[in-house]
Design an enzyme around this catalytic site. Structure first.
Site, PDB file in Angstrom:
ATOM      1  N   TYR A 223      14.813  32.444   6.285  1.00 50.25           N
ATOM      2  CA  TYR A 223      13.688  33.279   6.705  1.00 50.25           C
ATOM      3  C   TYR A 223      13.616  33.403   8.226  1.00 50.25           C
ATOM      4  O   TYR A 223      13.955  32.467   8.950  1.00 50.25           O
ATOM      5  CB  TYR A 223      12.364  32.637   6.256  1.00 50.25           C
ATOM      6  CG  TYR A 223      12.097  32.717   4.765  1.00 50.25           C
ATOM      7  CD1 TYR A 223      12.451  33.826   4.009  1.00 50.25           C
ATOM      8  CD2 TYR A 223      11.444  31.668   4.130  1.00 50.25           C
ATOM      9  CE1 TYR A 223      12.161  33.880   2.654  1.00 50.25           C
ATOM     10  CE2 TYR A 223      11.153  31.718   2.772  1.00 50.25           C
ATOM     11  CZ  TYR A 223      11.522  32.832   2.045  1.00 50.25           C
ATOM     12  OH  TYR A 223      11.230  32.877   0.704  1.00 50.25           O
TER      13      TYR A 223
ATOM     14  N   LYS B  29       0.845  -1.205   0.000  1.00 50.56           N
ATOM     15  CA  LYS B  29       0.000   0.000   0.000  1.00 50.56           C
ATOM     16  C   LYS B  29       0.877   1.251   0.000  1.00 50.56           C
ATOM     17  O   LYS B  29       2.084   1.153   0.240  1.00 50.56           O
ATOM     18  CB  LYS B  29      -0.903  -0.016   1.234  1.00 50.56           C
ATOM     19  CG  LYS B  29      -0.139   0.092   2.559  1.00 50.56           C
ATOM     20  CD  LYS B  29      -1.058  -0.164   3.749  1.00 50.56           C
ATOM     21  CE  LYS B  29      -0.325   0.026   5.065  1.00 50.56           C
ATOM     22  NZ  LYS B  29      -1.117  -0.453   6.202  1.00 50.56           N
TER      23      LYS B  29
HETATM   24  C1  LIG Z   1      -0.501  -1.586   6.809  1.00 52.33           C
HETATM   25  C2  LIG Z   1      -1.153  -2.843   7.213  1.00 52.33           C
HETATM   26  C3  LIG Z   1      -0.386  -4.011   7.395  1.00 52.33           C
HETATM   27  C4  LIG Z   1       1.122  -4.035   7.313  1.00 52.33           C
HETATM   28  O1  LIG Z   1       1.659  -3.565   8.506  1.00 52.33           O
HETATM   29  P1  LIG Z   1       3.238  -3.478   8.759  1.00 52.33           P
HETATM   30  O2  LIG Z   1       3.326  -3.200  10.205  1.00 52.33           O
HETATM   31  O3  LIG Z   1       3.746  -2.371   7.921  1.00 52.33           O
HETATM   32  O4  LIG Z   1       3.812  -4.789   8.392  1.00 52.33           O
HETATM   33  C5  LIG Z   1      -1.062  -5.176   7.679  1.00 52.33           C
HETATM   34  N1  LIG Z   1      -2.401  -5.200   7.790  1.00 52.33           N
HETATM   35  C6  LIG Z   1      -3.179  -4.104   7.635  1.00 52.33           C
HETATM   36  C7  LIG Z   1      -4.652  -4.218   7.770  1.00 52.33           C
HETATM   37  C8  LIG Z   1      -2.570  -2.885   7.353  1.00 52.33           C
HETATM   38  O5  LIG Z   1      -3.327  -1.796   7.200  1.00 52.33           O
END
Ligand SMILES: *Cc1c(COP(=O)(O)O)cnc(C)c1O
Length: 399
Positions: free
Chosen positions: A265, A39
């Site tokens: 700045y 993702k």
């Molecule tokens: C992002 C996610 C993961 C992966 O988690 P990590 O800690 O990055 O391995 C697994 N399951 C769900 C539902 C997620 O949203």
């Protein structure tokens, strides 16, 4: 080196990702399936390239949050299973998911109805994973809802309930995690008693995978470890992980500036000695100096964050942002600009305009405008690299 014309770019070491995958496999039982979480563009590494690499190395199951992300992988030619974590709330999206053989998460009865209707219109098998609420309170079904959804969907021969899963809220909290796990297993056995035996059961993300081997069940969902990071929290670092990600840039100006001058700045930094000030073409627009402004994890965490910010304010060199040039670290001074930042170099430093700089930009906050270059020594499949750097952005390259 990337082609001239790029003043900032990201280098992704595909061999490092492959090596992280090999490390993960060391503590993954053979009968436990790896669901590679890609993702958010594979946590900033580029979902198409990462998925392709892992697919070539035997991973057959991927997960993303949104339909758009799944379709990008499908359109790039990925043949593997791709599941969605987020629910689909309209029938056109549901239809598109089924047509593209995307595995759908069902988190409410209403979605089951939309799916049922979409699956009847298409003559294609829809694959479903039930998401169970166990304590994160993002989305998911409770025990009764799960049972209702199973009864309802099992009446449709075009729907295959292939998986059931939950997601842990705070893996460092053993008690809370065990409680979530227990609840999840209770829902699973209730469904089994009612005659619904769902083949793929999963609840472990990276932290849960490392800490609780009895929670691996028959699939684990791993993102963070693949991208080379150990999850936050105190526990034994069991894997030798490599960071595949480097954000690089080049110096576009160097000027001598005398002691006592203000930099940037709002006069936030005053030079303590004569120095050379280098400009790098990277600013907050690119992701530099961005942080996720979430609430702290308890009062101790709040104190830690506050202390670090205070020390950074006092210019404590340990807490000041630094860039790496020719293997050495140099401090970023003053406020980061929208598209630039200033770096203080000692007068004697042998550094010139055009020299390469490694910049600490958080992977998931890096702007999509920055091109990625993939590096590999090995066999990066159809990327056609032989010890060369391969340029690839987005989804133009097929799998
Ligand atoms: C992002 C996610 C993961 C992966 O988690 P990590 O800690 O990055 O391995 C697994 N399951 C769900 C539902 C997620 O949203």
């Amino acid at each position: 080196m990337p082609a001239p014309g790029y003043d900032k770019w990201i280098e992704i070491d595909l061999d490092a990702i492959k090596s992280n995958f090999t490390e993960i496999k060391k503590i993954l039982d053979e009968d436990v399936r790896l669901i590679a979480v890609v993702k958010a563009d594979a946590y900033g590494h580029g979902a198409v390239a990462v998925a392709q690499l892992l697919y070539n190395n035997g991973v057959d199951f991927f997960a993303v949050s949104y339909l758009e992300e799944a379709l990008k992988l499908r359109n790039a030619g990925l043949k593997a299973s791709i599941m969605l974590f987020c629910p689909l709330i309209d029938s056109e999206d549901m239809k598109q998911a089924v047509e593209n053989n995307v595995v759908i998460s069902i988190t409410s009865y209403k979605e089951a109805e939309i799916l049922n209707e979409a699956a009847m219109r298409l003559n294609k098998m829809a694959r479903v994973h039930l998401k169970i609420e166990s304590g994160l309170h993002r989305f998911g079904l409770n025990e009764e809802e799960a049972l209702e959804v199973c009864r309802y969907l099992s009446g449709n021969p075009c729907i295959y309930i292939e998986g059931i899963y939950t997601h842990m809220a705070y893996a460092a909290d053993e008690k809370y995690t065990e409680k979530q796990f227990k609840h999840f297993m209770q829902v699973v056995s209730r469904l089994e008693r009612e005659g619904f035996d769902i083949p793929i059961k999963h609840c472990a993300n990276s932290t849960v995978f490392l800490r609780y081997s009895h929670m691996h069940l028959n699939a684990v969902r791993i993102g963070t470890l693949l991208s080379g990071q150990h999850p936050l929290g105190k526990f034994e670092k069991r894997l030798n992980l490599k960071d595949p990600y480097k954000f690089k840039s080049r110096i576009i100006s160097i000027k001598e500036v005398s002691k006592g001058s203000y930099l940037g700045y709002f006069k936030t930094y005053r030079l303590k000695k004569d120095a050379k000030i280098a400009v790098i073409p990277v600013g907050f627009r690119d992701g530099l100096a961005l942080e996720v402004a979430n609430p702290p994890v308890g009062f101790i965490d709040f104190l830690k964050i506050t202390a670090k910010r205070f020390l950074a304010y006092l210019n404590d060199p340990r807490y000041c942002m630094k860039v790496k040039i020719k293997g050495k670290l140099y401090p970023v001074r003053g406020k980061v600009f929208m598209q630039m930042a200033l770096v203080e170099l000692p007068l004697e430093a042998e550094i010139d305009v055009g020299d390469e700089v490694e910049v600490p930009v958080r992977k998931t906050l890096t702007s999509d405008n920055v091109p990625r270059f993939y590096i590999s020594q090995g066999e990066p499949g159809k990327l056609e690299a032989d010890n060369r750097m391969v340029y690839l952005t987005g989804s133009e390259e097929g799998l």
